[in-house]
Design an enzyme around this catalytic site. Sequence first.
Site, mmCIF file in Angstrom:
data_model
loop_
_atom_site.group_PDB
_atom_site.id
_atom_site.type_symbol
_atom_site.label_atom_id
_atom_site.label_comp_id
_atom_site.label_asym_id
_atom_site.label_seq_id
_atom_site.Cartn_x
_atom_site.Cartn_y
_atom_site.Cartn_z
ATOM 1 N N HIS A 71 0.812 -1.081 0.062
ATOM 2 C CA HIS A 71 0.082 0.145 -0.003
ATOM 3 C C HIS A 71 0.890 1.217 0.047
ATOM 4 O O HIS A 71 1.477 1.653 1.216
ATOM 5 C CB HIS A 71 -0.816 -0.046 1.159
ATOM 6 N N LEU A 72 1.018 1.885 -1.238
ATOM 7 C CA LEU A 72 1.873 3.206 -1.137
ATOM 8 C C LEU A 72 1.215 4.261 -1.017
ATOM 9 O O LEU A 72 1.736 5.503 -0.749
ATOM 10 C CB LEU A 72 2.665 3.396 -2.686
ATOM 11 N N ARG A 73 -0.202 4.411 -0.534
ATOM 12 C CA ARG A 73 -1.228 5.701 -0.279
ATOM 13 C C ARG A 73 -1.117 6.603 -1.172
ATOM 14 O O ARG A 73 -1.886 7.533 -0.701
ATOM 15 C CB ARG A 73 -0.754 5.867 1.084
ATOM 16 N N ASN A 103 -6.319 0.740 -3.142
ATOM 17 C CA ASN A 103 -7.285 1.465 -2.175
ATOM 18 C C ASN A 103 -6.568 2.717 -1.731
ATOM 19 O O ASN A 103 -6.534 2.931 -0.524
ATOM 20 C CB ASN A 103 -7.615 0.537 -0.812
ATOM 21 N N ASP A 160 -8.503 -5.125 -3.055
ATOM 22 C CA ASP A 160 -8.183 -5.463 -1.441
ATOM 23 C C ASP A 160 -8.482 -4.508 -0.769
ATOM 24 O O ASP A 160 -8.297 -3.071 -1.005
ATOM 25 C CB ASP A 160 -6.297 -5.638 -1.659
ATOM 26 N N HIS A 187 -9.092 -10.393 -1.928
ATOM 27 C CA HIS A 187 -8.937 -10.087 -0.381
ATOM 28 C C HIS A 187 -10.221 -10.921 0.293
ATOM 29 O O HIS A 187 -11.324 -10.649 0.123
ATOM 30 C CB HIS A 187 -9.310 -8.660 -0.109
ATOM 31 N N HIS A 240 -3.026 -12.545 0.988
ATOM 32 C CA HIS A 240 -2.605 -12.619 2.702
ATOM 33 C C HIS A 240 -3.514 -13.701 3.389
ATOM 34 O O HIS A 240 -4.449 -13.312 4.443
ATOM 35 C CB HIS A 240 -3.065 -11.301 3.257
ATOM 36 N N ASP A 313 1.884 -6.845 2.425
ATOM 37 C CA ASP A 313 0.702 -6.233 2.969
ATOM 38 C C ASP A 313 1.292 -5.026 3.821
ATOM 39 O O ASP A 313 0.584 -4.406 4.638
ATOM 40 C CB ASP A 313 -0.084 -6.927 3.731
HETATM 41 O O1 DOR Z 1 -4.869 -4.530 7.518
HETATM 42 C C1 DOR Z 1 -5.059 -3.970 6.587
HETATM 43 N N1 DOR Z 1 -4.668 -3.068 6.041
HETATM 44 N N2 DOR Z 1 -5.627 -5.235 5.636
HETATM 45 C C2 DOR Z 1 -6.236 -4.840 4.323
HETATM 46 O O2 DOR Z 1 -6.780 -5.338 3.698
HETATM 47 C C3 DOR Z 1 -5.831 -3.432 4.068
HETATM 48 C C4 DOR Z 1 -4.944 -2.647 4.667
HETATM 49 C C5 DOR Z 1 -4.834 -0.993 4.674
HETATM 50 O O3 DOR Z 1 -4.968 -0.567 3.349
HETATM 51 O O4 DOR Z 1 -4.479 -0.534 5.245
#
Ligand code: DOR
Length: 436
Positions: A71-73, A103, A160, A187, A240, A313
């Site tokens: 997740h690079l946000r 996401n 996800d 997911h 995961h 993850d």
């Molecule tokens: O713990 C998690 N964090 N599980 C996920 O599926 C999403 C992720 C997130 O984007 O923070």
Amino acid sequence: MSDTTGRDVAIRGGTVVDATGARDADVIVAAGTGTVVAVGPHLAKDPPAGTLVLDAGGCVVAPGLVDLHTHLREPGHEEAETVESGSRAAALGGYTAVVAMPNTDPPMDSAAVVRQVLDLGSTALCEVAVAGAITMGRQGTRLAPMAEMAALGVRLFTDDGNGVQDARLMRRAMEYASGVGVTLAQHCEDGALAAGGHMHEGEWSSRLGIPGIPAEAEELMVMRDIALARLTGARLHLLHLSTAGSVTMVAAARAQGLPVTAEVAPHHFTLTHAELAGYDAVFKVNPPLRTTADVDAVKAGLQNGTIDAIATDHAPHPQEAKEAPFDQAPPGMLGLETALSLALSELQLPIEQTLALLSWQPARVAGLNAGHGGPVTEGAAANLCVIDPADTWVLEAERLASRSRNTPYAGRKMTGRVRHTVLRGEPVVVNGEAQR
Ligand code: DOR
């Protein structure tokens, strides 16, 4: 830091380990082409002036690691991570490629957002591939334009953070994905069964009074999606996985020859739900930390080849968010800078097997195997990492390159560490330090 730009590189004195085996060899890389030009013993004894020599004495020289789940946000949550900061964390962890999860805000459900992230990735410290969303807005109601994103090189699609709840829609997504030649990554979580839960449902959730998420919330979707993969013939990757039951179902699907692959995250083979005893949300993650029996099953799945990949993850969250009351804190933990060391310390597998799980097998699942995870031979893309398997160190959260600090491993002693990382011929990490 040394001046590493534009110089040929000689990686001296290590043991090259890739899918073809192990041999003591130096590796010579040409800066101009970003490729390996020679591999063999004692090649770097007397390198030409200007060559940057990277010491690999006592080290393993391997194809760079590939993370299927980062997740690079960016865009949208740059306070937690950016493509640049996440890629620096990745390079320090030995990764030369990561798959960015969709996401973000806005989500990666269109060619425009995919293009934006790929552009940001073009100057990053590792290759940034993108996983597109399966449904618009990751809402689970209308399919996203997967073909349009596939035309930009996207090979994996997932919602996800959410599982696709509607079986009929998932079937259609699989049929669409098969036609386009891409893989769906799920997911696995039945939303109705998991609703309101914040940790694994079991002994510890009862003791702590925290609503639980049963193992069956994951397992029902694993079962359903394996059935849909059988129905449609589509390629399915299970993200995961965290329960013994999931590992058993993947093994059965594989025995039947179904095109199903699976990953597990380091926290699911190193930590259990007992960590939640102090109500510390740094241990809150989704899927949640499970039981010792689940941890043992996940480890066995990695050892016996049922599980194809270790994926981080990596889920950065700002400190304030993680300090909220437990039920309001977001799930997720950092992973890029600790995955390799945890795998080496905790799994005790032969190094070839550990690297298969972290490099060439995930590269294949991601469709990145043209440039990553391949054998270290003349003409190959110079995406490499150099690992000192004997380096013992203690994780200091303040020293992480990620913008966030939500690691559950602060203060943990680990053995095995990345010394250098080379991306397209450029040393982006030298002696454990990022070069830019
Ligand atoms: O713990 C998690 N964090 N599980 C996920 O599926 C999403 C992720 C997130 O984007 O923070």
